[in-house]
Motif scaffolding. Structure first.
Motif, short mmCIF file in Angstrom:
data_model
loop_
_atom_site.label_atom_id
_atom_site.label_comp_id
_atom_site.label_asym_id
_atom_site.label_seq_id
_atom_site.Cartn_x
_atom_site.Cartn_y
_atom_site.Cartn_z
N VAL A 189 -9.22 1.38 -2.96
CA VAL A 189 -9.32 2.22 -1.77
C VAL A 189 -9.87 1.37 -0.63
O VAL A 189 -11.00 0.87 -0.70
N SER A 248 2.92 9.52 0.66
CA SER A 248 2.35 9.20 -0.64
C SER A 248 0.84 9.42 -0.66
O SER A 248 0.27 9.86 -1.67
N VAL A 249 0.18 9.10 0.45
CA VAL A 249 -1.26 9.34 0.53
C VAL A 249 -1.57 10.82 0.46
O VAL A 249 -2.53 11.25 -0.19
N SER A 280 0.85 -1.19 0.00
CA SER A 280 0.00 0.00 0.00
C SER A 280 0.89 1.24 0.00
O SER A 280 2.08 1.16 -0.35
N LEU A 281 0.34 2.38 0.39
CA LEU A 281 1.08 3.64 0.35
C LEU A 281 1.31 4.17 1.76
O LEU A 281 0.45 4.03 2.63
N VAL A 286 -6.57 4.12 3.88
CA VAL A 286 -6.67 5.46 4.44
C VAL A 286 -7.81 5.56 5.44
O VAL A 286 -8.78 4.81 5.38
N LEU A 343 -1.26 11.78 -3.02
CA LEU A 343 -2.40 11.22 -3.75
C LEU A 343 -3.63 12.08 -3.56
O LEU A 343 -4.37 12.36 -4.52
N ALA A 351 -4.68 2.31 -1.77
CA ALA A 351 -4.56 3.40 -0.80
C ALA A 351 -5.38 2.99 0.41
O ALA A 351 -6.60 2.84 0.31
N CYS A 354 -8.24 7.45 -7.46
CA CYS A 354 -7.49 6.23 -7.18
C CYS A 354 -7.79 5.16 -8.21
O CYS A 354 -6.87 4.47 -8.69
N LEU A 393 -5.55 2.00 -8.40
CA LEU A 393 -5.47 1.70 -6.97
C LEU A 393 -6.85 1.36 -6.42
O LEU A 393 -7.85 1.99 -6.76
#
Length: 255
Positions: free
Chosen positions: A210, A160-161, A155-156, A185, A164, A183, A203, A208
């Motif tokens: 989520v 990075s988030v 993941s990030l 989050v 993003l 991602a 995303c 990506l």
């Protein structure tokens, strides 16, 4: 490209095995989650002073065991003797991966000294295709990616988030690591909304998924699913299962 995500969406994650029950990251918690039908488990890893990766969230033992000491300062032999209600308090990562070969584990590596031991345990268990490596630290994630190689999903990190989220607001492209598939989050961070329809769509355009943590309120689960999120992590396993069942998503995780 990554078998870890090869399951119907939305995914249902048992956060720390389902921490709302009272224990977390224990064999008992994981077994309850599996019996309830969860096939994705979120967990955490630290390493002991002698390099054994253990399934545990906190840096110290105090909150969960009532004992003093930092995990990184203790040997596995010291941790193996700890008990909560008569049961072993802290599992090893390799034993956990071996015990549930059908389960996919989302592994948050909590400290730098845990990176190499965690990857080695995954390699020994032959679990590369059923784990995702995560961390809040972008630097730690970069190290994990180097150690694990191109076959292990990641993941990030927080930096990075943040990028993003900014790129979603500005509608700008963003270059991602090749193994970054999701991602993961919170709904909000520091008073700011992270997950909204624009973020989810952005995303998805980048390839990506989520995954949102940690959501225990059924109304919030419903709202997030309406936004199109690909997975929810929860401490309240029966609540998430009930929401998924009501929407025809259960089992929505390959069970």
């Amino acid at each position: 490209m990554f078998p870890y995500l090869d399951a119907p969406k939305p995914l249902a994650f048992a956060h720390r095995g389902g921490a709302a029950t009272g224990d977390e990251n224990t064999a008992e918690a994981f077994e309850r989650a599996v019996k309830l039908g969860f096939r994705y488990v979120e967990t955490d890893v630290h390493a002991t002073s002698d390099g054994v990766p253990v399934v545990f969230h906190d840096d110290t033992l105090t909150r969960l065991t009532g004992q003093a000491g930092r995990v990184a300062d203790l040997r596995w032999a010291d941790l193996a003797t700890l008990r909560i209600n008569g049961a072993a308090a802290i599992p090893r990562l390799d034993e956990t991966l071996d015990a549930w070969p059908e389960i996919r584990f989302n592994i948050d590596v909590k400290a730098d000294n845990g990176a190499a031991p965690a990857v080695e345990a995954i390699r020994r268990a032959g679990a590369a295709d059923r784990v995702l490596l995560a961390s809040f630290s972008d630097a730690r994630l970069a190290r994990l990616r180097t150690l694990a190689g191109p076959a292990v999903a990641t993941s990030l990190g927080m930096r990075s988030v943040t990028l993003l989220r900014l790129s979603s607001l500005a509608r700008l492209p963003l270059r991602l690591p090749p193994t970054a598939v999701a991602a993961q989050v919170p709904v909000r961070h520091a008073g700011l909304t992270v997950v909204d329809r624009r973020f989810v769509a952005h995303c998805h355009r980048l390839g990506l998924q989520v995954h949102v943590w940690t959501v225990d309120d059924p109304a919030e689960m419903e709202r997030l699913l309406e936004l199109g999120v690909d997975g929810i992590m929860t401490d309240d396993l029966p609540a998430l299962r009930a929401v998924y069942e009501s929407r025809g998503h259960w089992p929505g995780n390959g069970a």
